[in-house]
Scaffold this active site. Structure first.
Site, PDB file in Angstrom:
ATOM      1  N   HIS A  18      13.680 -12.192  -1.636  1.00 11.15           N
ATOM      2  CA  HIS A  18      14.670 -11.518  -1.946  1.00 11.15           C
ATOM      3  C   HIS A  18      15.915 -12.125  -2.365  1.00 11.15           C
ATOM      4  O   HIS A  18      16.807 -11.502  -3.130  1.00 11.15           O
ATOM      5  CB  HIS A  18      14.865 -10.529  -0.572  1.00 11.15           C
ATOM      6  CG  HIS A  18      13.573  -9.941  -0.261  1.00 11.15           C
ATOM      7  ND1 HIS A  18      13.350  -9.444   0.911  1.00 11.15           N
ATOM      8  CD2 HIS A  18      12.721  -9.337  -1.047  1.00 11.15           C
ATOM      9  CE1 HIS A  18      12.390  -8.567   0.679  1.00 11.15           C
ATOM     10  NE2 HIS A  18      11.830  -8.682  -0.350  1.00 11.15           N
ATOM     11  N   HIS A  41       3.789  -4.301  -6.119  1.00  5.99           N
ATOM     12  CA  HIS A  41       3.115  -4.174  -4.839  1.00  5.99           C
ATOM     13  C   HIS A  41       4.606  -4.074  -3.967  1.00  5.99           C
ATOM     14  O   HIS A  41       4.989  -4.884  -3.302  1.00  5.99           O
ATOM     15  CB  HIS A  41       2.687  -5.687  -4.365  1.00  5.99           C
ATOM     16  CG  HIS A  41       1.471  -5.744  -5.353  1.00  5.99           C
ATOM     17  ND1 HIS A  41       1.678  -6.114  -6.699  1.00  5.99           N
ATOM     18  CD2 HIS A  41       0.081  -5.678  -4.950  1.00  5.99           C
ATOM     19  CE1 HIS A  41       0.343  -6.379  -7.109  1.00  5.99           C
ATOM     20  NE2 HIS A  41      -0.583  -6.003  -6.115  1.00  5.99           N
ATOM     21  N   SER A 102      11.781  -5.289  -1.001  1.00  9.35           N
ATOM     22  CA  SER A 102      12.327  -5.274  -2.296  1.00  9.35           C
ATOM     23  C   SER A 102      12.567  -4.027  -3.012  1.00  9.35           C
ATOM     24  O   SER A 102      13.592  -4.043  -3.707  1.00  9.35           O
ATOM     25  CB  SER A 102      10.847  -5.920  -3.125  1.00  9.35           C
ATOM     26  OG  SER A 102       9.868  -5.605  -2.874  1.00  9.35           O
ATOM     27  N   GLU A 120       2.610   1.504  -4.762  1.00  9.57           N
ATOM     28  CA  GLU A 120       2.287   1.066  -3.231  1.00  9.57           C
ATOM     29  C   GLU A 120       0.885   1.841  -3.351  1.00  9.57           C
ATOM     30  O   GLU A 120       0.928   2.950  -3.317  1.00  9.57           O
ATOM     31  CB  GLU A 120       3.265   1.195  -2.362  1.00  9.57           C
ATOM     32  CG  GLU A 120       2.555   1.198  -1.011  1.00  9.57           C
ATOM     33  CD  GLU A 120       2.119  -0.191  -0.592  1.00  9.57           C
ATOM     34  OE1 GLU A 120       2.867  -1.084  -1.054  1.00  9.57           O
ATOM     35  OE2 GLU A 120       0.967  -0.168  -0.302  1.00  9.57           O
ATOM     36  N   ASP A 145      -2.141   1.231  -8.719  1.00  6.48           N
ATOM     37  CA  ASP A 145      -2.487   0.205  -8.807  1.00  6.48           C
ATOM     38  C   ASP A 145      -1.398  -0.738  -9.569  1.00  6.48           C
ATOM     39  O   ASP A 145      -1.035  -0.524 -10.656  1.00  6.48           O
ATOM     40  CB  ASP A 145      -3.773  -0.307  -9.402  1.00  6.48           C
ATOM     41  CG  ASP A 145      -3.990  -1.855  -9.208  1.00  6.48           C
ATOM     42  OD1 ASP A 145      -4.724  -2.359  -8.424  1.00  6.48           O
ATOM     43  OD2 ASP A 145      -3.980  -2.516 -10.253  1.00  6.48           O
ATOM     44  N   GLY A 146      -0.768  -1.872  -8.867  1.00  8.26           N
ATOM     45  CA  GLY A 146       0.391  -2.527  -9.399  1.00  8.26           C
ATOM     46  C   GLY A 146       0.098  -3.202 -10.450  1.00  8.26           C
ATOM     47  O   GLY A 146       0.925  -3.223 -11.611  1.00  8.26           O
ATOM     48  N   ASP A 166       4.154  -9.029  -6.330  1.00  8.94           N
ATOM     49  CA  ASP A 166       4.149  -9.601  -4.854  1.00  8.94           C
ATOM     50  C   ASP A 166       2.903  -9.230  -4.037  1.00  8.94           C
ATOM     51  O   ASP A 166       3.154  -8.402  -3.215  1.00  8.94           O
ATOM     52  CB  ASP A 166       5.515  -9.216  -4.106  1.00  8.94           C
ATOM     53  CG  ASP A 166       5.674  -9.411  -2.646  1.00  8.94           C
ATOM     54  OD1 ASP A 166       5.165 -10.697  -2.467  1.00  8.94           O
ATOM     55  OD2 ASP A 166       6.314  -9.100  -1.845  1.00  8.94           O
TER      56      ASP A 166
HETATM   57  C1  LIG Z   1       3.408  -8.265   0.363  1.00  2.00           C
HETATM   58  S1  LIG Z   1       3.654  -6.732   0.677  1.00  2.00           S
HETATM   59  C2  LIG Z   1       5.088  -6.091  -0.457  1.00  2.00           C
HETATM   60  C3  LIG Z   1       6.507  -6.579   0.110  1.00  2.00           C
HETATM   61  C4  LIG Z   1       7.411  -6.146  -0.781  1.00  2.00           C
HETATM   62  N1  LIG Z   1       7.302  -6.359  -2.234  1.00  2.00           N
HETATM   63  C5  LIG Z   1       8.721  -6.569  -0.324  1.00  2.00           C
HETATM   64  O1  LIG Z   1       8.981  -7.611  -0.927  1.00  2.00           O
HETATM   65  O2  LIG Z   1       9.622  -6.109   0.728  1.00  2.00           O
HETATM   66  C6  LIG Z   1       2.428  -6.140  -0.582  1.00  2.00           C
HETATM   67  C7  LIG Z   1       2.193  -4.608  -0.594  1.00  2.00           C
HETATM   68  O3  LIG Z   1       1.199  -4.423  -1.751  1.00  2.00           O
HETATM   69  C8  LIG Z   1       0.218  -3.194  -1.188  1.00  2.00           C
HETATM   70  N2  LIG Z   1      -0.860  -3.178  -2.231  1.00  2.00           N
HETATM   71  C9  LIG Z   1      -2.078  -4.267  -2.130  1.00  2.00           C
HETATM   72  N3  LIG Z   1      -2.824  -4.224  -3.106  1.00  2.00           N
HETATM   73  C10 LIG Z   1      -1.932  -3.370  -3.988  1.00  2.00           C
HETATM   74  C11 LIG Z   1      -2.321  -2.950  -5.501  1.00  2.00           C
HETATM   75  N4  LIG Z   1      -3.350  -3.227  -6.202  1.00  2.00           N
HETATM   76  N5  LIG Z   1      -1.309  -2.245  -5.785  1.00  2.00           N
HETATM   77  C12 LIG Z   1      -0.439  -1.745  -5.410  1.00  2.00           C
HETATM   78  N6  LIG Z   1      -0.201  -2.137  -4.168  1.00  2.00           N
HETATM   79  C13 LIG Z   1      -0.811  -2.830  -3.416  1.00  2.00           C
HETATM   80  C14 LIG Z   1      -0.236  -3.588   0.102  1.00  2.00           C
HETATM   81  O4  LIG Z   1      -0.305  -2.201   0.747  1.00  2.00           O
HETATM   82  C15 LIG Z   1       1.362  -4.063   0.549  1.00  2.00           C
HETATM   83  O5  LIG Z   1       2.119  -3.035   1.176  1.00  2.00           O
END
Ligand SMILES: C[S@@+](CC[C@H](N)C(=O)[O-])C[C@H]1O[C@@H](n2cnc3c(N)ncnc32)[C@H](O)[C@@H]1O
Length: 281
Positions: A18, A41, A102, A120, A145-146, A166
Site C-alpha cells: 500500500h 484481486h 487497496s 473480486e 476473474d481478475g 494481488d
Molecule cells: C490478497 S487478497 C487482495 C487484497 C487487496 N488487494 C488489498 O491489498 O487490500 C486477494 C483477493 O483475491 C480474491 N481472488 C482470488 N482469485 C481471484 C480471481 N481469479 N479474480 C478476482 N479475485 C480473486 C480473493 O478472494 C481475495 O479476496
C-alpha cells in the site's frame, strides 16, 4: 478459494504494497489527465482489526501498528501513506480499529476525472466491497476473474492507468498465470503502469517469472523488495515484493528513500530493503 484477507489485513506485506500503491497513484496524479485504476484481486475494501480473524493472527500488530507507533521523522512516502489512512477515518479510535484495502485506498486518491474498477470473485468479499465503495462515483465493483479483467478493461479509454495484481497465491501455478497475464496486458497496453505483489518464500517460481518477463522483452521493470530476515528460509514467508512496470517518474527514488526506513521499523534487527531495476529503460 479459501483465502480470506481479513486474517492478514494490515500486516507487513499490506504495508509494503500500500505504500507503493499510494506513491504510484500520486505519481499518476501529477498530470491532470484522468487515469483508470484496475484492481484485479480487490478483497473486501475495509477490514475490522477487532474481528476474530484479525485478532486470531494478530498480523497487523507486526505491520501497520508498528508503522503508526514509529517515532522520529519519516520519509515522505511513509508520511503520505499514513495521511491517506488517516483521512479515511473520522476518529483516532476508528483509525486504530480499521485498515483499508487497496480499492478503498485508490478510491481515496481518485480525483473526479479518474475511474476505478475493482474485481473480486469471492461472493462474501465481493458483497463487502460493494458495500464499502457504494455511492462513490466512477467506481465499478465486478464479480469477475481478475485475469480476465485485464483483457476486458485494457487498454483503457483514458490511455493512462495502473493495474494492481494481488492474487492470493493459493494455486502453485499462480506465477505461471501471472507471467502470461502481464505479457498479454503489456501487448494490449504497453505504456500502462502495473504493480504485481509477490511473496518472498520459495524463490524458484519467482525467478522463473522474472526470467519470463525479461525474455518477453518487457522493459522499465522495477522490483521493490523488503525482507524481514535476510536469508531465505525454505518455504517460510520472510518478505515480499512489488514488481512495478512503467513506474511514474520519481517512484524508484521515493521507494529507495522509504523502504530501508520501513524495513527498520518492521524488523529492527534483521530487516533489509532493495529497490532495483530488473530491466531498466
Ligand atoms: C490478497 S487478497 C487482495 C487484497 C487487496 N488487494 C488489498 O491489498 O487490500 C486477494 C483477493 O483475491 C480474491 N481472488 C482470488 N482469485 C481471484 C480471481 N481469479 N479474480 C478476482 N479475485 C480473486 C480473493 O478472494 C481475495 O479476496
Amino acid at each position: 478459494m479459501n483465502y480470506r484477507h481479513a486474517f492478514h489485513a494490515g500486516n507487513f506485506a499490506d504495508v509494503v504494497k500500500h505504500v507503493c500503491l499510494v506513491a504510484l497513484l500520486r505519481g499518476l496524479s501529477r498530470k491532470d489527465s484522468p487515469w483508470l485504476y484496475l484492481d484485479t484481486h480487490a478483497g473486501a475494501g475495509r477490514y475490522d482489526l477487532r474481528s476474530p480473524p484479525a485478532q486470531k493472527t494478530g498480523e497487523y500488530r507486526a505491520g501497520i501498528e508498528l508503522v503508526r507507533e514509529a517515532t522520529g521523522s519519516l520519509p515522505p512516502a511513509l508520511t503520505d501513506y499514513l495521511e491517506v489512512l488517516g483521512a479515511l477515518t473520522d476518529t483516532a479510535a476508528q483509525q486504530h480499529d480499521h485498515y483499508p484495502g487497496s480499492p478503498l485506498l485508490a478510491a481515496a486518491l481518485a480525483r473526479p476525472q479518474d475511474r476505478l474498477v475493482a474485481c473480486e470473485l469471492n461472493p462474501l468479499e465481493h458483497a463487502a466491497l460493494d458495500e464499502c465503495l457504494r455511492g462513490r462515483q466512477r467506481c465499478t465493483v465486478a464479480r469477475q476473474d481478475g485475469y480476465q479483467a485485464l483483457a476486458a478493461y485494457l487498454p483503457p479509454r483514458e490511455r493512462r492507468g495502473l493495474a494492481l495484481i494481488d492474487p492470493p497465491y493459493e494455486d502453485p501455478r499462480e506465477f505461471t498465470r501471472l507471467a502470461k497475464a502481464l505479457i498479454d496486458a503489456h501487448r494490449r497496453f504497453a505504456t500502462g503502469c502495473y504493480a504485481l505483489w509477490y511473496p518472498l518464500k520459495d524463490e524458484g517460481p519467482l525467478a522463473g517469472l522474472k526470467r519470463q518477463l525479461k525474455t518477453a522483452g518487457l522493459r522499465r521493470l522495477l522490483t521493490v523488495e523488503l525482507r524481514l530476515t535476510p536469508l531465505p528460509q525454505g518455504g517460510i514467508l520472510h518478505g515480499c515484493g512489488v514488481l512495478v512496470m512503467n513506474p511514474p517518474w520519481g517512484f524508484a527514488d521515493q521507494l529507495r528513500d522509504a523502504l530501508p526506513v520501513l524495513a527498520r521499523i518492521l524488523a529492527p534487527d534483521s530487516g533489509t530493503a532493495a529497490v532495483d531495476w530488473l530491466v531498466p529503460e
